[in-house]
Design an enzyme around this catalytic site. Structure first.
Site, PDB file in Angstrom:
ATOM      1  N   HIS A 126       0.819  -1.208   0.000  1.00  0.00           N
ATOM      2  CA  HIS A 126       0.000   0.000   0.000  1.00  0.00           C
ATOM      3  C   HIS A 126       0.857   1.265   0.000  1.00  0.00           C
ATOM      4  O   HIS A 126       0.390   2.341  -0.394  1.00  0.00           O
ATOM      5  CB  HIS A 126      -0.900  -0.007   1.243  1.00  0.00           C
ATOM      6  CG  HIS A 126      -2.227   0.671   1.037  1.00  0.00           C
ATOM      7  ND1 HIS A 126      -2.796   0.896  -0.204  1.00  0.00           N
ATOM      8  CD2 HIS A 126      -3.120   1.181   1.943  1.00  0.00           C
ATOM      9  CE1 HIS A 126      -3.966   1.498  -0.055  1.00  0.00           C
ATOM     10  NE2 HIS A 126      -4.180   1.696   1.225  1.00  0.00           N
ATOM     11  N   ASN A 142      -5.693   7.037   4.628  1.00  0.00           N
ATOM     12  CA  ASN A 142      -7.052   7.559   4.450  1.00  0.00           C
ATOM     13  C   ASN A 142      -7.154   9.067   4.639  1.00  0.00           C
ATOM     14  O   ASN A 142      -8.159   9.674   4.252  1.00  0.00           O
ATOM     15  CB  ASN A 142      -8.019   6.867   5.418  1.00  0.00           C
ATOM     16  CG  ASN A 142      -8.239   5.415   5.063  1.00  0.00           C
ATOM     17  OD1 ASN A 142      -7.776   4.931   4.038  1.00  0.00           O
ATOM     18  ND2 ASN A 142      -8.953   4.700   5.906  1.00  0.00           N
ATOM     19  N   ASN A 180      -8.472   5.088  -1.282  1.00  0.00           N
ATOM     20  CA  ASN A 180      -8.785   6.007  -0.191  1.00  0.00           C
ATOM     21  C   ASN A 180      -7.800   7.169  -0.077  1.00  0.00           C
ATOM     22  O   ASN A 180      -8.181   8.275   0.313  1.00  0.00           O
ATOM     23  CB  ASN A 180      -8.850   5.248   1.132  1.00  0.00           C
ATOM     24  CG  ASN A 180     -10.084   4.364   1.233  1.00  0.00           C
ATOM     25  OD1 ASN A 180     -11.119   4.667   0.654  1.00  0.00           O
ATOM     26  ND2 ASN A 180      -9.969   3.262   1.961  1.00  0.00           N
TER      27      ASN A 180
END
Length: 247
Positions: free
Chosen positions: A50, A100, A146
């Site tokens: 990620h 996020n 996100n």
């Protein structure tokens, strides 16, 4: 409900002053151009799938010979390097906020360094592309990412160009969350160095191409979001879109 909560958190964290430019950051030649390159990810998880955007940014810093120049900047909630490529000043940013809410850091940096959203290049992981596949996206929707969604909400526009780095979808019964937050396997690491090098090549091409460096209209499919309150005052609005169609 979760998405609404994240939107409220993004807005709450953006409230407050942004520190003034100081030192070498203020000494920009009048004919110099400035661009912001952001590696999206989670702090402390630079080796996860990620956070591959952060790994790309580290590779870019190494190529530029400034890998040891990262410094924390509380005014932008992140770590930055300010460097030069030809007549362009490049600001590299690694947010210190969770994925996020990465957009909070990006929006603060955009204000501090007076950089328009269309001159902010986001680098992030892409589930829908296999490992080794890279693609530039000239603005448009977040496509479920996100970190990108946070940037769109905080900058109040979706015009930011993005380098999408494929990480592939999980196999078997592995959940998406476990997959993206996990580290690259040994087999994946064998090809990762080549991916990072190719990513840096693409970024440098984008940053040095004079056509790309012009102040563009909104990319096809890009749109300004509605701006209200302090964000309208603090963030410079992109130019009116004269293009039609989608990307």
């Amino acid at each position: 409900m979760r998405r609404l909560l994240l939107k409220l958190i993004n807005r709450a964290l953006l409230i407050g002053p942004v520190g003034p430019m100081m030192g070498s950051e203020a000494g920009v030649h009048t004919n110099s151009r400035r661009r912001l390159v952001v590696g999206l990810g989670n702090p402390g998880m630079n080796s996860s799938r990620h956070s591959v955007g952060m790994a790309v940014l580290e590779a870019l810093a190494s190529r530029l010979g400034v890998a040891d120049s990262w410094r924390g900047d509380r005014h932008v909630s992140g770590e930055v390097i300010v460097s030069d490529i030809q007549d362009t000043q490049i600001v590299l940013l690694r947010p210190r906020l969770l994925m996020n809410i990465n957009g909070v850091s990006v929006a603060k940096a955009a204000v501090k360094y007076s950089i328009k959203p269309e001159h902010i290049l986001l680098v992030h992981d892409e589930l829908d592309k296999p490992l080794g596949k890279l693609a530039m996206k000239q603005g448009g929707s977040a496509r479920g990412h996100n970190g990108v969604r946070s940037c769109v909400e905080c900058l109040q526009t979706d015009v930011m160009p993005r380098l999408r780095v494929g990480i592939g979808r999980p196999s078997g019964k592995t959940s998406v969350d476990r997959h993206v937050l996990g580290r690259f396997s040994q087999e994946e690491q064998k090809v990762l160095s080549g991916i990072l090098e190719e990513s840096v090549d693409i970024l440098l091409s984008q940053l040095t191409d004079k056509e790309n460096m012009q102040s563009p209209l909104l990319p096809r499919g890009g749109r300004p979001a509605s701006q209200t309150g302090k964000q309208r005052e603090r963030l410079s609005a992109p130019r009116k879109d004269t293009a039609t169609g989608q990307t």
